[in-house]
Write an enzyme that holds these catalytic residues in place. Structure first.
Site, short mmCIF file in Angstrom:
data_model
loop_
_atom_site.label_atom_id
_atom_site.label_comp_id
_atom_site.label_asym_id
_atom_site.label_seq_id
_atom_site.Cartn_x
_atom_site.Cartn_y
_atom_site.Cartn_z
NE ARG A 69 -3.57 0.20 2.56
CZ ARG A 69 -4.02 0.53 3.77
NH1 ARG A 69 -3.91 -0.32 4.78
NH2 ARG A 69 -4.58 1.70 3.99
CD GLN A 96 -13.53 8.15 7.95
OE1 GLN A 96 -13.99 7.08 8.33
NE2 GLN A 96 -14.13 8.88 7.03
CG ASN A 97 -8.38 8.97 3.23
OD1 ASN A 97 -9.22 8.16 3.62
ND2 ASN A 97 -8.58 9.78 2.22
CG HIS A 114 -8.61 5.87 10.87
ND1 HIS A 114 -9.58 5.51 9.96
CD2 HIS A 114 -9.25 5.99 12.06
CE1 HIS A 114 -10.76 5.44 10.57
NE2 HIS A 114 -10.58 5.73 11.84
CB CYS A 142 12.97 0.10 16.95
SG CYS A 142 13.43 1.57 17.84
N GLY A 181 -16.26 11.31 0.12
CA GLY A 181 -15.68 10.00 -0.14
C GLY A 181 -15.57 9.08 1.05
CB THR A 182 -16.26 8.77 4.37
OG1 THR A 182 -16.29 7.76 5.39
CG2 THR A 182 -17.23 9.88 4.72
CG ASN A 204 -19.81 8.64 -1.62
OD1 ASN A 204 -19.87 7.85 -2.56
ND2 ASN A 204 -19.39 8.30 -0.42
CB ALA A 219 -13.52 13.31 -4.44
P1 OAD Z 1 -14.76 3.12 2.36
O1 OAD Z 1 -13.99 2.28 1.43
O2 OAD Z 1 -15.56 2.45 3.41
O3 OAD Z 1 -15.74 4.06 1.55
C1 OAD Z 1 -15.30 4.76 0.43
C2 OAD Z 1 -16.43 5.66 -0.03
O4 OAD Z 1 -15.91 6.42 -1.11
C3 OAD Z 1 -17.66 4.93 -0.54
O5 OAD Z 1 -18.81 5.51 0.05
C4 OAD Z 1 -17.65 5.17 -2.04
O6 OAD Z 1 -18.95 5.30 -2.59
C5 OAD Z 1 -16.89 6.47 -2.12
N1 OAD Z 1 -16.18 6.69 -3.38
C6 OAD Z 1 -15.67 5.79 -4.27
N2 OAD Z 1 -15.06 6.40 -5.28
C7 OAD Z 1 -15.17 7.74 -5.06
C8 OAD Z 1 -14.74 8.89 -5.76
N3 OAD Z 1 -14.05 8.81 -6.91
N4 OAD Z 1 -15.03 10.11 -5.21
C9 OAD Z 1 -15.72 10.20 -4.04
N5 OAD Z 1 -16.15 9.14 -3.35
C10 OAD Z 1 -15.88 7.92 -3.85
O7 OAD Z 1 -13.70 4.17 2.98
P2 OAD Z 1 -13.80 4.99 4.33
O8 OAD Z 1 -15.16 5.53 4.55
O9 OAD Z 1 -12.66 5.94 4.33
O10 OAD Z 1 -10.11 2.27 8.67
O11 OAD Z 1 -13.50 3.86 5.39
C11 OAD Z 1 -13.39 4.17 6.73
C12 OAD Z 1 -12.34 3.32 7.37
O12 OAD Z 1 -12.58 1.93 7.10
C13 OAD Z 1 -10.93 3.53 6.84
O13 OAD Z 1 -10.29 4.66 7.41
C14 OAD Z 1 -10.24 2.26 7.24
C15 OAD Z 1 -11.29 1.29 6.78
O14 OAD Z 1 -11.26 0.03 7.34
C16 OAD Z 1 -9.04 1.74 9.27
O15 OAD Z 1 -8.16 1.20 8.63
C17 OAD Z 1 -9.05 1.88 10.75
#
Ligand code: OAD
Length: 231
Positions: A69, A96-97, A114, A142, A181-182, A204, A219
């Protein structure tokens, strides 16, 4: 919806703006999201790769996944959404990224809920350090001899100290909230949106309709238009 949101934005000056972002803001940079088509959790089991138990069981496997990644992100560039957000200097970015693309685009006021893929933490001393380059040996260690881990939040772990409180304060006192985008399913981060009173706009392609306006667009398409109306 976009036109209505733009009209509403242009009606007044917005002082306290918060951008709350998730993996979708980086999708247009070629970074896979977690959920949905092509999402990481479709192809990998989070419990094998993103938990303290997984790291204790097989740190090299967990690190291989993180190195993959880290490589993807290193070879990617911030997109038009990151750049538009960064151009809005008065805004606070709560993300959250872990990809640090907001910082690379020039945002200065960022709360990383995160953690960050390009920082590591000593599992014994708990000290952190930047780690931009690929490691030659996995798992990396380390200087003290203990294992290093990515300085990110895994499932079952607490958010970095103070991050949630600072984010909650910023969101509850914001007059405009952009949710970009969440999927809004991972708590406690997802709960922050409900603290906001006032105008909120979600960007989104598959909006969850938690905001005043939902713009069903990517986005990179919609964020520059919204930000332009705010300038
Ligand atoms: P998700 O993968 O759960 O959600 C991504 C969102 O982005 C979805 O609602 C999609 O519809 C949207 N999406 C996709 N392509 C897009 C684009 N081009 N423009 C805008 N939106 C788009 O990701 P997060 O909500 O960030 O946590 O997930 C939350 C957390 O779950 C992450 O931080 C991570 C994951 O497990 C940890 O690792 C603790």
């Amino acid at each position: 919806m976009l036109d209505e949101a733009l009209r509403e934005i242009r009606r007044r000056k917005w002082e306290r703006i918060v951008d709350f972002t998730g993996a979708g803001v980086s999708a247009d940079s070629g970074i896979p999201t977690f959920r949905g088509a092509g999402g990481l959790w479709r192809n990998f089991r989070s419990e094998d790769l993103a938990t303290p138990e997984a790291f204790a069981r097989d740190p090299a496997l967990v690190w291989q996944w993180y190195e993959w990644r880290r490589g993807l992100v290193r070879n990617a560039d911030p997109n038009a959404a990151h750049r538009a957000i960064a151009s809005l200097e008065r805004a606070i970015v709560i993300t959250q990224n872990v990809d640090a693309l907001h910082a690379r685009a020039g945002s200065r006021n960022i709360i990383e809920l995160h953690g960050n893929l390009f920082r590591v933490r000593c599992t014994r001393e708990r000290t952190t350090q930047d780690a931009l380059d690929a490691f030659h040996e996995l798992p990396p260690r380390c200087d003290c001899g203990a294992l290093l881990r990515p300085d990110v939040v895994w499932f079952g772990e607490m958010l970095p100290e103070g991050a949630l409180e600072t984010a909650a304060q910023a969101i509850s006192s914001a007059d405009l909230l952009l949710v970009i985008g969440t999927s809004g399913v991972v708590y406690p981060a997802a709960g922050l949106v409900s603290l906001h009173r006032g105008l909120s706009i979600e960007i989104n392609p598959q909006p969850s309709n938690v905001c005043t306006y939902a713009i069903a667009a990517t986005a990179a398409e919609a964020t520059p238009k919204i930000v332009e109306a705010l300038q």
